[in-house]
Design a protein around this motif. Structure first.
Motif, mmCIF file in Angstrom:
data_model
loop_
_atom_site.group_PDB
_atom_site.id
_atom_site.type_symbol
_atom_site.label_atom_id
_atom_site.label_comp_id
_atom_site.label_asym_id
_atom_site.label_seq_id
_atom_site.Cartn_x
_atom_site.Cartn_y
_atom_site.Cartn_z
ATOM 1 N N HIS A 176 0.834 -1.199 0.000
ATOM 2 C CA HIS A 176 0.000 0.000 0.000
ATOM 3 C C HIS A 176 0.875 1.257 0.000
ATOM 4 O O HIS A 176 0.601 2.215 -0.728
ATOM 5 C CB HIS A 176 -0.925 -0.017 1.217
ATOM 6 C CG HIS A 176 -1.885 1.108 1.266
ATOM 7 N ND1 HIS A 176 -2.887 1.279 0.342
ATOM 8 C CD2 HIS A 176 -1.987 2.161 2.122
ATOM 9 C CE1 HIS A 176 -3.567 2.373 0.634
ATOM 10 N NE2 HIS A 176 -3.036 2.928 1.698
ATOM 11 N N LEU A 177 1.924 1.246 0.794
ATOM 12 C CA LEU A 177 2.838 2.393 0.852
ATOM 13 C C LEU A 177 3.494 2.644 -0.500
ATOM 14 O O LEU A 177 3.585 3.788 -0.958
ATOM 15 C CB LEU A 177 3.900 2.165 1.929
ATOM 16 C CG LEU A 177 4.905 3.283 2.136
ATOM 17 C CD1 LEU A 177 4.216 4.581 2.539
ATOM 18 C CD2 LEU A 177 5.925 2.877 3.194
ATOM 19 N N GLU A 178 3.922 1.587 -1.171
ATOM 20 C CA GLU A 178 4.540 1.729 -2.488
ATOM 21 C C GLU A 178 3.535 2.276 -3.511
ATOM 22 O O GLU A 178 3.892 3.098 -4.352
ATOM 23 C CB GLU A 178 5.124 0.402 -2.964
ATOM 24 C CG GLU A 178 6.334 -0.049 -2.170
ATOM 25 C CD GLU A 178 7.465 0.963 -2.152
ATOM 26 O OE1 GLU A 178 7.797 1.508 -3.226
ATOM 27 O OE2 GLU A 178 8.027 1.209 -1.074
ATOM 28 N N GLU A 179 2.278 1.828 -3.433
ATOM 29 C CA GLU A 179 1.251 2.341 -4.340
ATOM 30 C C GLU A 179 1.009 3.825 -4.091
ATOM 31 O O GLU A 179 0.879 4.603 -5.039
ATOM 32 C CB GLU A 179 -0.052 1.559 -4.157
ATOM 33 C CG GLU A 179 0.002 0.148 -4.696
ATOM 34 C CD GLU A 179 -1.234 -0.667 -4.357
ATOM 35 O OE1 GLU A 179 -2.078 -0.209 -3.548
ATOM 36 O OE2 GLU A 179 -1.360 -1.774 -4.896
ATOM 37 N N LEU A 180 0.969 4.226 -2.830
ATOM 38 C CA LEU A 180 0.778 5.643 -2.509
ATOM 39 C C LEU A 180 1.937 6.490 -3.022
ATOM 40 O O LEU A 180 1.731 7.572 -3.576
ATOM 41 C CB LEU A 180 0.622 5.827 -0.997
ATOM 42 C CG LEU A 180 -0.673 5.317 -0.383
ATOM 43 C CD1 LEU A 180 -0.612 5.425 1.137
ATOM 44 C CD2 LEU A 180 -1.869 6.083 -0.912
ATOM 45 N N LYS A 181 3.148 5.993 -2.842
ATOM 46 C CA LYS A 181 4.324 6.726 -3.336
ATOM 47 C C LYS A 181 4.260 6.896 -4.856
ATOM 48 O O LYS A 181 4.564 7.975 -5.369
ATOM 49 C CB LYS A 181 5.611 6.001 -2.951
ATOM 50 C CG LYS A 181 5.952 6.102 -1.482
ATOM 51 C CD LYS A 181 7.229 5.329 -1.176
ATOM 52 C CE LYS A 181 7.602 5.383 0.280
ATOM 53 N NZ LYS A 181 8.828 4.596 0.555
ATOM 54 N N ALA A 182 3.849 5.856 -5.556
ATOM 55 C CA ALA A 182 3.739 5.929 -7.017
ATOM 56 C C ALA A 182 2.661 6.940 -7.425
ATOM 57 O O ALA A 182 2.849 7.703 -8.380
ATOM 58 C CB ALA A 182 3.421 4.559 -7.596
ATOM 59 N N GLU A 183 1.535 6.956 -6.709
ATOM 60 C CA GLU A 183 0.469 7.911 -7.014
ATOM 61 C C GLU A 183 0.927 9.346 -6.762
ATOM 62 O O GLU A 183 0.587 10.259 -7.529
ATOM 63 C CB GLU A 183 -0.772 7.591 -6.191
ATOM 64 C CG GLU A 183 -1.479 6.323 -6.635
ATOM 65 C CD GLU A 183 -2.664 5.964 -5.752
ATOM 66 O OE1 GLU A 183 -3.063 6.773 -4.891
ATOM 67 O OE2 GLU A 183 -3.188 4.854 -5.918
ATOM 68 N N ILE A 184 1.696 9.556 -5.715
ATOM 69 C CA ILE A 184 2.217 10.896 -5.424
ATOM 70 C C ILE A 184 3.154 11.348 -6.538
ATOM 71 O O ILE A 184 3.072 12.488 -7.013
ATOM 72 C CB ILE A 184 2.927 10.929 -4.047
ATOM 73 C CG1 ILE A 184 1.887 10.801 -2.929
ATOM 74 C CG2 ILE A 184 3.760 12.196 -3.885
ATOM 75 C CD1 ILE A 184 2.472 10.550 -1.557
ATOM 76 N N GLU A 185 4.035 10.471 -6.969
ATOM 77 C CA GLU A 185 4.958 10.819 -8.058
ATOM 78 C C GLU A 185 4.190 11.120 -9.347
ATOM 79 O O GLU A 185 4.532 12.053 -10.067
ATOM 80 C CB GLU A 185 5.979 9.708 -8.275
ATOM 81 C CG GLU A 185 7.003 9.614 -7.169
ATOM 82 C CD GLU A 185 7.728 10.920 -6.905
ATOM 83 O OE1 GLU A 185 8.189 11.575 -7.856
ATOM 84 O OE2 GLU A 185 7.830 11.300 -5.719
#
Length: 57
Positions: free
Chosen positions: A21-30
Motif C-alpha cells: 500500500h505504501l509503495e502504491e501511494l508513493k507511485a500515485e504521489i509521483e
C-alpha cells in the motif's frame, strides 16, 4: 488463543500489505507531481462544476 506461528504469519502478511500500500501511494504521489508539472489538472471549481453536471453532487 492463536499460537505464536499464527501470530507471526498474520503479522507478516499485514506488514506485506502495508508495504504494498505504501509503495502504491508513493507511485500515485509521483504521478501527481508529474501531472502538475505537465499541466494535467483542473481546479477545484472546475471539478465541482463537472460533478454537478454529472449529478454526483
Amino acid at each position: 488463543m492463536k499460537n505464536p506461528d499464527e501470530i507471526k504469519e498474520t503479522t507478516s502478511v499485514e506488514n506485506i500489505i502495508k508495504e504494498i500500500h505504501l509503495e502504491e501511494l508513493k507511485a500515485e504521489i509521483e504521478q501527481g507531481k508529474l501531472d502538475i508539472k505537465e499541466g494535467r489538472f483542473i481546479t477545484h471549481e472546475e471539478m465541482l462544476i463537472e460533478l454537478k453536471n454529472k449529478g454526483i453532487i
